[in-house]
Design a protein around this motif. Structure first.
Motif, PDB file in Angstrom:
ATOM      1  N   LYS A 186      -9.893   5.354   4.910  1.00  0.00           N
ATOM      2  CA  LYS A 186      -9.485   3.789   4.661  1.00  0.00           C
ATOM      3  C   LYS A 186     -10.117   3.390   3.353  1.00  0.00           C
ATOM      4  O   LYS A 186      -9.629   2.234   2.769  1.00  0.00           O
ATOM      5  CB  LYS A 186     -10.802   3.363   5.672  1.00  0.00           C
ATOM      6  N   LEU A 241      -9.718   4.386   0.319  1.00  0.00           N
ATOM      7  CA  LEU A 241      -8.713   4.725  -0.906  1.00  0.00           C
ATOM      8  C   LEU A 241      -7.407   3.340  -0.232  1.00  0.00           C
ATOM      9  O   LEU A 241      -7.059   2.948  -1.383  1.00  0.00           O
ATOM     10  CB  LEU A 241      -8.170   6.134  -0.804  1.00  0.00           C
ATOM     11  N   PHE A 242      -7.256   3.679   0.858  1.00  0.00           N
ATOM     12  CA  PHE A 242      -6.038   2.673   1.254  1.00  0.00           C
ATOM     13  C   PHE A 242      -6.335   1.213   0.929  1.00  0.00           C
ATOM     14  O   PHE A 242      -5.671   0.485   0.340  1.00  0.00           O
ATOM     15  CB  PHE A 242      -5.984   2.929   2.826  1.00  0.00           C
ATOM     16  N   GLU A 295      -8.380   0.174  -1.320  1.00  0.00           N
ATOM     17  CA  GLU A 295      -8.378   0.118  -2.704  1.00  0.00           C
ATOM     18  C   GLU A 295      -6.985  -0.258  -3.243  1.00  0.00           C
ATOM     19  O   GLU A 295      -6.735  -0.816  -4.088  1.00  0.00           O
ATOM     20  CB  GLU A 295      -9.139   1.497  -3.258  1.00  0.00           C
ATOM     21  N   LEU A 296      -6.071   0.791  -2.696  1.00  0.00           N
ATOM     22  CA  LEU A 296      -4.484   0.468  -3.138  1.00  0.00           C
ATOM     23  C   LEU A 296      -4.114  -0.943  -2.831  1.00  0.00           C
ATOM     24  O   LEU A 296      -3.092  -1.304  -3.636  1.00  0.00           O
ATOM     25  CB  LEU A 296      -3.768   1.667  -2.387  1.00  0.00           C
ATOM     26  N   LEU A 297      -4.399  -1.412  -1.946  1.00  0.00           N
ATOM     27  CA  LEU A 297      -4.094  -2.710  -1.411  1.00  0.00           C
ATOM     28  C   LEU A 297      -4.700  -3.493  -2.366  1.00  0.00           C
ATOM     29  O   LEU A 297      -3.907  -4.664  -2.676  1.00  0.00           O
ATOM     30  CB  LEU A 297      -4.377  -3.141  -0.044  1.00  0.00           C
ATOM     31  N   ALA A 337      -5.594  -3.450  -5.286  1.00  0.00           N
ATOM     32  CA  ALA A 337      -5.341  -3.183  -6.603  1.00  0.00           C
ATOM     33  C   ALA A 337      -4.131  -4.244  -7.078  1.00  0.00           C
ATOM     34  O   ALA A 337      -3.830  -4.452  -8.105  1.00  0.00           O
ATOM     35  CB  ALA A 337      -4.960  -1.890  -7.144  1.00  0.00           C
ATOM     36  N   TYR A 387       3.290  -6.182  -2.602  1.00  0.00           N
ATOM     37  CA  TYR A 387       3.904  -4.664  -2.563  1.00  0.00           C
ATOM     38  C   TYR A 387       5.633  -5.126  -2.465  1.00  0.00           C
ATOM     39  O   TYR A 387       6.122  -5.893  -2.153  1.00  0.00           O
ATOM     40  CB  TYR A 387       3.552  -3.884  -1.408  1.00  0.00           C
ATOM     41  N   HIS A 396      -4.419   2.007   7.545  1.00  0.00           N
ATOM     42  CA  HIS A 396      -4.534   3.503   7.103  1.00  0.00           C
ATOM     43  C   HIS A 396      -4.511   4.507   8.135  1.00  0.00           C
ATOM     44  O   HIS A 396      -3.877   5.694   7.908  1.00  0.00           O
ATOM     45  CB  HIS A 396      -6.046   3.842   6.343  1.00  0.00           C
TER      46      HIS A 396
END
Lengths: 297, 678
Positions: A286, A288-289, A291-293, A295, B217, B397
């Motif tokens: 979660k 990392l997920f 964080e990617l969003l 970013a 995105y 996620h």
């Protein structure tokens, strides 16, 4: 223990399977199969730890005649399939088998790029200088002047030199064997599998049906063993290896002519530092997920 | 084409929104400016959706990036155009006429000019002289005119400057304080200049900023992220537009996400690497566009024959052949259907939105592994390359990962059998599949047809009974797949006068056309297909049989889905709305053509006046060194060309002097004649 179980056990120990090879009597590929079995039986290597991959052609049928995991893939595509499988599970010993048409004709692009990558793969090519399964057309290693079904006036195209190509393209183990020299061939296969990096073993494997020129006796008159005649040669020397690779006439060297140590592709791939891909967890944490969003904002 | 032109209606805006466009040469930094603005929008809690119309050139080509900014999540990039930021003369000439009444054209008057005659009524062209605005700031890079223009844009669009400053600080963080400061100063200068000079041109809009920052995105990056969440472990690719940024995103995040990314020598290698990995037991995927997919063709059947999972993404672009590398199309449905010889199970699904690109990746990886077969995802350039704001909470996620019959130990039921039956005949057609390297399940997967054990039946062992049963076993899996897929459903009232049918990426634009039609008093509903193979024949027919006028809307020239629908259901739709000019649908094109279909107007394929101008621009670029531009266009039916023609007056771009006339066929579109005046 039932009869079935004991059959299985026997298969796993001897690498024999219920299916008999469908090759013509006298085919060089029998010798290669015997050597491969010998080189891999009763070793630390268990059948389930070995993966054999082939393309299409007489010699590519080999994967069905030996007890190990196998993929009998598409014509010319054995190396990419092997690449994917090796990257997925680099604990597997992956051996690719095929012929000169499969590897040096339709698949030559993959051959070159697989060598550049130096994955830990062993590639055994049963080179009979002809297309056998399709009944005798010229292949990429057919000699100039050789009359085949598709070159009735004699082949005018220069044959590929797979060994010189391999040495100059990144293979880190380059050898030539001969189906008529089984003890040496077995040893070359053993060494090739033990070598960490891309190993090419090009094997003269006569086609008794469609190649009446490059026969057992033709090869026997010409081949000499490098380990006998030049035991002190420096096989890490590029120039020596290229000289041996280019020697093809009244005398033809067989044996190991090039071997260097270099990091393999797997060694340099950071994702594989955590072990084989196949054993790594799936999905995403979660943190990392999120964080990617974020970013992207 | 008529659908773009005739009866052009602009519906009233239903919510606070504006559409801004950045026009310039490739290399002018258009996409970066768009991205900067999008970040501002996303941080303020508004929604952005972009469409970048560009060429396959790194520098020098022409680029037009539109950003629709709204207080709500829009389904497509729409068909409004309120503010043009023109970076070069070309963008003024081509796009200034499209700016709507009460809109604004902003241009750097040090470099370019704007001819008032190009503008619609009540459109203001405002000059933003870079040199004067930034006087005293030292030597600035030419690209900083974009930052200045962004500042000015924020003022006229009534958006605060502070957030832009924060975004610039983040974007230029790696370049140090000095660069940040310089950019902020330039942005402020643009903002202040607009405040002093463009007050009367300011757009009458006031925004509610929720300041809830949202992700931004593209379909490609969404698909990549969705695949990671869905358990992807190996990705292979060969660079090809418009699929390449899946590769780029995954490379960038490879280590953190634990996904091995392999660029290979060609697409044949790519798909076979993915299949090799799938065979060994990891989730693998590859992506390409139509040309690359053509090379992968043989391996689609290979995966089906080996019963190995693999996900292949085709981000479609205009075909055939090299076609339109940087333009969108839904032209590869037939190709996906027909890829590889023989009959075998394959699944084809098409992402319906950017948000859906995330979900479809996980679904495809699951289906591929549960049923041990190839799954083809169809996306396209429009979805793949264009970015939009994602509604928070749309993605999680925690994607469910279903691995089906993947095993590491011999199942009890098989222990005492004669060897391991990899292709065991079962009622579902799905057989236990070992992770390669597992003990006791050694087998050979062959592309020759084979029996339950994997032993070949192709040559000496050929056996018609075994061949029939193994064939049926493989195809049986399609029944199971169908049960896993959500059937199509009608959106909107059941008793509508007209049903708009689409597939894949057109969901959003059709949805907005439906809204426009409803506002115009037409009773309309929408039927959209995401899952194309296997097909929900029964469910689709139940819906279709109750529909009145049915129109298939798709972005290709032959109606590939309309044909597929007919093949799967026997149902022939009333009409099709097709577009195949490289650009995506805008809602009003669908709205207008739907209306003309309902009033029984035939499709008119004659060259319109706007298209005659486009043809002239192409001629000018190729033959006249870009020195002229078309002004007046008249139609002439009496001429020597056996068709009516458009006659275009071409003038010198700088002096405005008439230089000659270009004659373009109304039927054929041929440039018959260039008559240069001496």
């Amino acid at each position: 223990m039932s009869t079935m179980d004991s059959t299985l056990e026997k298969e796993s120990k001897t690498r024999e399977v219920v299916v008999d090879p469908d090759w013509c009597a006298g085919c060089g590929d029998f010798g290669v199969l015997r050597s491969l079995k010998k080189a891999t039986t009763d070793k630390e290597l268990k059948p389930h730890q070995m993966l054999l991959i082939s393309g299409i052609g007489c010699s590519s049928n080999l994967v069905g005649f030996i007890y190990a995991y196998g993929v009998h893939s598409l014509h010319g595509r054995a190396l990419p399939v092997a690449t994917g499988a090796k990257l997925a599970n680099h604990n597997l010993k992956v051996v690719i088998t095929g012929g000169d048409g499969d590897g040096y004709g339709i698949g030559i692009g993959h051959f070159i790029h697989a060598m550049r990558r130096n994955l830990d793969l062993t590639y055994i090519v049963m080179d009979n200088e002809i297309y056998g399964l399709t009944t005798g057309q010229a292949s990429p290693t057919t000699a100039e002047g050789h009359k085949t079904k598709t070159t009735p006036r004699g082949n005018v195209e220069m044959p590929i030199n797979p060994l010189a190509l391999a040495i100059s393209t990144g293979a880190t183990f380059v050898a030539r064997g001969f189906a008529g020299q089984p003890a040496q061939l077995t040893s070359l296969i053993e060494q090739g599998i033990a070598h960490k990096g891309f190993a090419l073993i090009d094997v003269f494997s006569p086609c008794v049906t469609y190649n009446k020129i490059n026969t057992y006796s033709w090869f026997k008159e010409r081949v000499y063993k490098l380990e006998d005649e030049e035991p002190d040669a420096d096989i890490t020397d590029f120039s020596y290896a290229m000289t041996k690779a280019m020697e093809f006439g009244s005398r033809i060297p067989i044996g190991l002519m090039y071997k260097i140590e270099k990091p393999t592709y797997e060694d340099t791939e950071p994702v594989l530092l955590n072990g084989p891909l196949v054993d790594q967890p799936l999905g995403i944490k979660k943190e990392l997920f999120d964080e990617l969003l974020t970013a992207t904002t | 084409m008529e659908i773009q032109e005739k009866n052009a209606v602009r519906t009233p805006k239903r919510t606070n929104e504006i559409t801004v466009g950045f026009g310039g040469a490739a290399g002018d930094g258009i996409d970066k400016s768009g991205n900067t603005l999008a970040k501002v929008i996303n941080r303020l809690g508004l929604y952005a959706i972009s469409y970048n119309s560009y060429q396959s050139l790194i520098r020098g080509g022409y680029t037009m990036l539109k950003l629709r900014i709204s207080e709500r999540k829009e389904a497509c990039f729409g068909d409004h155009f309120n503010v043009l930021l023109a970076m070069n003369q070309d963008s003024i000439e081509r796009h200034a006429p499209e700016v709507e009444p009460n809109g604004i054209v902003i241009f750097n008057s040090n470099k370019i000019s704007c001819d008032q005659s190009l503008l619609q009524e009540n459109v203001r062209a405002v000059a933003l002289p870079f040199n004067e605005v930034t006087a005293g700031m030292g030597n600035l890079l030419p690209i900083m005119q974009n930052t200045m223009a962004l500042g000015a844009l924020l003022y006229v669009a009534n958006i605060e400057l502070e957030t832009l400053n924060n975004v610039l600080a983040d974007i230029f963080k790696h370049k140090g304080e000095k660069v940040i400061e310089q950019n902020i100063k330039v942005a402020e200068a643009g903002y202040n200049y607009a405040k002093q000079n463009f007050n009367s041109a300011k757009i009458d809009i006031s925004w509610k900023f929720t300041r809830i920052a949202k992700p931004f995105y593209s379909g490609n990056t969404a698909l990549a992220l969705g695949a990671v969440a869905g358990g992807l472990k190996l990705y292979a690719a060969y660079p090809m537009s418009p699929a390449s940024n899946i590769l780029h995103w995954l490379v960038q995040h490879s280590e953190k996400c634990g996904v091995l990314v392999k660029q290979a020598e060609d697409e044949i290698a790519v798909v076979n690497i993915a299949i090799g990995a799938g065979y060994a037991g990891v989730r693998s995927m590859c992506a390409t566009s139509g040309g690359g997919f053509a090379l992968m063709t043989e391996a689609v059947g290979e995966a089906a024959m080996l019963e190995t999972p693999v996900v292949i993404v085709n981000v479609m672009r205009g075909g055939p052949s090299t076609g339109l590398p940087t333009k969108t199309e839904q032209g590869d449905l037939n190709q996906a259907m027909g890829a590889s010889q023989g009959d075998f199970p394959r699944v084809i699904m098409a992402a319906k939105s950017t948000t859906d690109c995330f979900h479809i990746a996980g679904e495809a990886l699951n289906i591929a592994e549960q049923f041990q077969l190839p799954v083809i995802i169809l996306s396209d350039l429009l979805l793949g390359e264009n970015y939009e704001t994602i509604e928070p909470g749309s993605w999680s996620h925690d994607v469910e990962i279903k691995r089906g019959e993947l095993i590491r130990e011999v199942p009890e039921s098989m222990e005492k059998k004669d060897g391991f039956k990899r292709y065991l005949f079962t009622s579902s057609g799905v057989s236990p599949r070992p992770v390669i390297g597992s003990e006791g399940m050694v087998y050979v997967a062959a592309t020759d047809d084979h029996d339950e054990d994997g032993v070949l039946i192709s040559d000496v062992f050929t056996n018609t009974a075994v061949r029939r049963k193994i064939n049926e076993k493989r195809m049986l899996k399609m029944d199971g797949v169908l049960k896993e897929l959500e059937p199509p459903a009608l959106e909107g009232p059941a008793d509508a006068e007209v049903t708009l049918i689409g597939w894949g990426s057109t969901w959003g634009v059709i949805r907005e056309a439906v809204e426009q039609l409803r506002e115009g008093g037409v009773a309309v509903n929408q039927l959209h297909f995401k899952y194309l193979l296997p097909f929900h024949t029964k469910e689709a027919l139940e819906i279709l049989n109750k529909c009145k006028t049915t129109i298939v809307v798709e972005l290709n020239s032959t109606g590939q889905f309309a044909r597929h629908l007919r093949a799967e259901t026997g149902f022939s739709c009333t009409e099709t709305i097709l577009k195949y000019d490289g650009e995506p649908f805008e809602p009003r094109m669908i709205t207008n053509r739907t209306k003309s279909i309902l009033s029984k107007e035939p499709l008119d394929l004659r060259v319109t006046e706007k298209e005659a101008r486009d043809i002239a621009y192409h001629y000018i670029r190729v033959h006249l060194k870009d020195k002229l531009r078309p002004v007046q266009v008249v139609q002439n039916s009496k001429n020597g060309y056996s068709e009516p023609v458009w006659v275009l007056d071409l003038v010198d771009r700088t002096s405005g002097d008439l230089k000659g006339q270009l004659t373009v066929g109304v039927e054929t579109g041929s440039t018959h004649k260039w008559d240069e005046f001496s």
